[in-house]
Design a protein around this motif. Structure first.
Motif, short mmCIF file in Angstrom:
data_model
loop_
_atom_site.label_atom_id
_atom_site.label_comp_id
_atom_site.label_asym_id
_atom_site.label_seq_id
_atom_site.Cartn_x
_atom_site.Cartn_y
_atom_site.Cartn_z
N SER A 176 55.42 84.22 31.00
CA SER A 176 56.59 85.07 30.79
C SER A 176 56.36 86.41 31.48
CB SER A 176 56.84 85.28 29.29
OG SER A 176 57.96 86.14 29.09
N GLY A 177 57.07 86.64 32.57
CA GLY A 177 56.91 87.88 33.33
C GLY A 177 56.62 87.59 34.79
N GLY A 178 57.55 87.96 35.66
CA GLY A 178 57.40 87.67 37.09
C GLY A 178 57.12 88.90 37.91
N GLY A 179 56.44 89.89 37.33
CA GLY A 179 56.15 91.12 38.06
C GLY A 179 54.91 91.00 38.92
N ILE A 180 53.78 91.48 38.41
CA ILE A 180 52.53 91.49 39.17
C ILE A 180 51.50 90.57 38.53
CG2 ILE A 180 50.59 92.95 39.90
CD1 ILE A 180 52.70 95.24 40.14
N ALA A 181 51.22 90.75 37.25
CA ALA A 181 50.16 90.00 36.58
C ALA A 181 50.45 88.50 36.57
CB ALA A 181 49.96 90.51 35.16
N LEU A 219 45.12 80.37 39.60
CA LEU A 219 45.06 79.03 39.02
C LEU A 219 45.20 77.99 40.12
CD1 LEU A 219 47.26 79.52 35.83
CD2 LEU A 219 44.81 79.03 35.87
N ASN A 220 46.09 78.25 41.07
CA ASN A 220 46.26 77.33 42.19
C ASN A 220 45.03 77.30 43.07
OD1 ASN A 220 47.22 77.05 45.28
ND2 ASN A 220 48.57 75.82 43.98
N ALA A 278 57.90 97.53 43.28
CA ALA A 278 58.76 96.44 43.76
C ALA A 278 58.17 95.77 44.99
CB ALA A 278 60.15 96.98 44.06
N ASP A 279 57.57 96.56 45.88
CA ASP A 279 56.97 95.98 47.09
C ASP A 279 55.76 95.11 46.74
OD1 ASP A 279 58.82 97.16 48.75
OD2 ASP A 279 57.58 98.91 49.20
N LEU A 280 54.95 95.57 45.78
CA LEU A 280 53.78 94.78 45.38
C LEU A 280 54.22 93.49 44.70
CD1 LEU A 280 50.72 94.57 45.27
CD2 LEU A 280 50.77 95.82 43.10
N ALA A 281 55.24 93.58 43.85
CA ALA A 281 55.74 92.38 43.18
C ALA A 281 56.28 91.38 44.21
CB ALA A 281 56.83 92.75 42.18
N ARG A 282 56.95 91.86 45.23
CA ARG A 282 57.47 90.99 46.29
C ARG A 282 56.32 90.29 47.03
NH1 ARG A 282 61.56 87.98 47.92
NH2 ARG A 282 63.03 89.62 47.26
N ILE A 283 55.26 91.01 47.29
CA ILE A 283 54.11 90.41 47.99
C ILE A 283 53.50 89.28 47.16
CG2 ILE A 283 51.72 90.86 48.72
CD1 ILE A 283 52.72 93.65 49.64
N THR A 292 53.21 83.19 46.09
CA THR A 292 53.16 82.10 45.10
C THR A 292 54.40 81.23 45.07
OG1 THR A 292 53.98 83.68 43.44
CG2 THR A 292 51.60 83.34 43.55
N ASN A 293 55.51 81.70 45.61
CA ASN A 293 56.79 81.02 45.43
C ASN A 293 56.80 79.59 45.95
OD1 ASN A 293 59.57 80.76 44.80
ND2 ASN A 293 60.12 81.28 46.89
N GLU A 294 56.05 79.32 47.01
CA GLU A 294 56.06 77.98 47.59
C GLU A 294 54.78 77.18 47.30
OE1 GLU A 294 57.04 78.23 51.72
OE2 GLU A 294 59.00 79.12 51.36
N LEU A 295 53.98 77.68 46.38
CA LEU A 295 52.78 76.93 46.01
C LEU A 295 53.16 75.67 45.23
CD1 LEU A 295 50.31 79.74 44.83
CD2 LEU A 295 50.30 78.52 47.00
N HIS A 296 52.42 74.62 45.46
CA HIS A 296 52.67 73.37 44.73
C HIS A 296 52.43 73.58 43.23
CE1 HIS A 296 52.76 69.13 43.78
NE2 HIS A 296 51.60 69.25 43.16
N GLY A 297 53.39 73.15 42.43
CA GLY A 297 53.25 73.24 40.99
C GLY A 297 53.65 74.57 40.39
#
Length: 436
Positions: free
Chosen positions: A9-14, A22-23, A109-114, A119-124
């Protein structure tokens, strides 16, 4: 063993940082990251990366991407009470001995985007926006956690829930309650800050400017890589009753009431306060918060199959300068412990707490009297602070300052935390520890 079903729960940085590790550790898992905002947040002030987090960030291969989004800040200027004369402290250029301006200053915001892009296209790994946890129950019979959601996702069972949802964490409240003192595990520091963007003017430079005046009022402007200036106003006091007029407004996100309170508090403050107040009126990214620390006490920041990560579990407050670094290091440690025993999540979470707690304690250790002694109420207090700034901004201090810090107690040595380096599946890219 079937794949772990993990909810973050939380899509910022952590949260995204945890998913990346984990990947990388080859943990067999389906990871769902939920974020209550409808999209990635484009607002936020500058954050920085320090200490052991520099090693983690470099091992992720993100150093250049982060440098490319540097805020352009080259140093820090203290504006004396006359509002004109200044003392300047430049960035050190050494990421092992960083000054007030970090070598990795970047807008949140820039760090969160990075991290999102990494991670957005990582499997799983799947992102779900505009979603929050409605309720969660740790089911002893199934040895899993049953979660219901507010908007889109159907109810489901998870092997692990990670709350990375900030200092006012809903996940923490659902899993741990309101705390033994009914204080939501928050340690109030007598400080409220408002953050927002204002138009850049010709006199703005690549130096952050810090101006404080009587009644514990602080005005800070900072450069950004875009055609604007980032500002924040803070009010600090020993007497928490002073904030009765704004506390409810902040909790209820009553922007109009919060701005009105700030206008009254900063009347006649001088410096850049008038300009900031004017820009605040039309700022589209105004955000105000109480400055707190999250103190989970002896209970720790994990319980059963629920772990808290970043500010949700151990917010050190912006006063420490270590919030982002602690979140990044915490993500690495949590991923490593899960990779070490994926079949026993409660044990992995116990080790996560044990391993990270010393660093949490270091990052949360503030000098006695902070922040009130740094932002005093009286004119004579400002004079004393001015004398101290004059000393440490002298070029001679650049040579003796790094040596002075070595006599500090261990609790204040935040650069001394050594990352665990024997986690299975995690590359040996972290073998060069921060030296003692």
């Amino acid at each position: 063993m079937p794949p772990l079903n993990i909810l973050i729960s939380g899509g910022g940085i952590a949260g995204p940082c945890l998913a990346w590790w984990l990947n990388k550790a080859n943990v067999d898992a389906q990871i769902t990251i939920i974020e209550r905002a409808p999209q990635l947040r484009e607002s936020g002030q500058a954050v920085d990366i320090r200490g052991a987090a520099v090693d983690v960030m470099k091992a992720m291969g993100l150093e250049q991407a982060i440098r490319d989004k540097h805020t352009t800040e080259v140093g820090f200027e203290y504006v004396y009470p006359d509002g004109v004369s200044k003392a300047r402290m430049d960035a050190t250029g050494d990421d092992k001995n960083q000054g007030l301006t970090s070598e990795y200053e970047i807008l949140r915001a820039d760090l969160a985007r990075i991290f999102y892009d990494a991670t957005n296209e990582l499997h799983g790994v799947e992102y779900v926006f505009d979603e929050t946890i409605k309720d969660l129950v740790q089911d002893a019979q199934s040895d899993r956690v049953h979660v219901t959601f507010t908007n889109h996702l159907p109810p489901a069972y998870y092997d692990l829930i990670v709350g990375a949802d900030g200092q006012i964490s809903r996940t923490r409240r659902l899993a741990f309650g309101h705390g033994p003192k009914n204080d939501d595990y928050l340690r109030r520091l007598g400080d409220y800050m408002a953050f927002f963007t204002i138009p850049r003017v010709e006199s703005d430079t690549k130096y952050a400017q810090w101006y404080s005046t009587t009644k514990g009022r602080l005005v800070v402007t900072r450069p950004s890589p875009y055609s604007d200036t980032r500002a924040f106003l803070a009010v600090i006091d020993w007497d928490l009753k002073r904030f009765d007029g704004v506390g409810d407004a902040v909790k209820k996100r009553d922007e109009a009431k919060a701005k009105k309170w700030l206008e009254k508090e900063f009347e006649g403050a001088g410096g850049e306060s008038k300009r900031c107040l004017q820009g605040m009126k039309t700022a589209k990214d105004f955000y105000m918060q109480e400055i707190v620390q999250v103190k989970m006490g002896d209970e720790g920041f994990a319980k059963g199959r629920v772990a808290l990560l970043g500010d949700a579990g151990y917010c050190p407050s912006p006063l420490s300068g270590m919030g982002t670094a602690l979140a990044i290091v915490g993500s690495y440690v949590l991923a490593g412990e899960i990779a070490s025993s994926p079949s026993n999540i409660p044990l992995a979470l116990q080790r996560y707490v044990t391993t990270l707690s010393p660093f949490v304690n270091q990052c949360q250790k503030l000098f006695p009297g902070m922040p009130q002694i740094a932002i005093p109420q009286s004119a004579w207090g400002l004079k004393l602070i001015g004398i101290l700034v004059t000393v440490i901004s002298n070029p001679v201090w650049r040579h003796i300052g790094p040596w002075v810090k070595w006599i500090l107690p261990d609790d204040y040595q935040r650069d001394h935390f050594k990352l665990p380096r024997q986690y299975p599946g995690i590359p040996v890219g972290l073998e060069a520890p921060n030296s003692d």
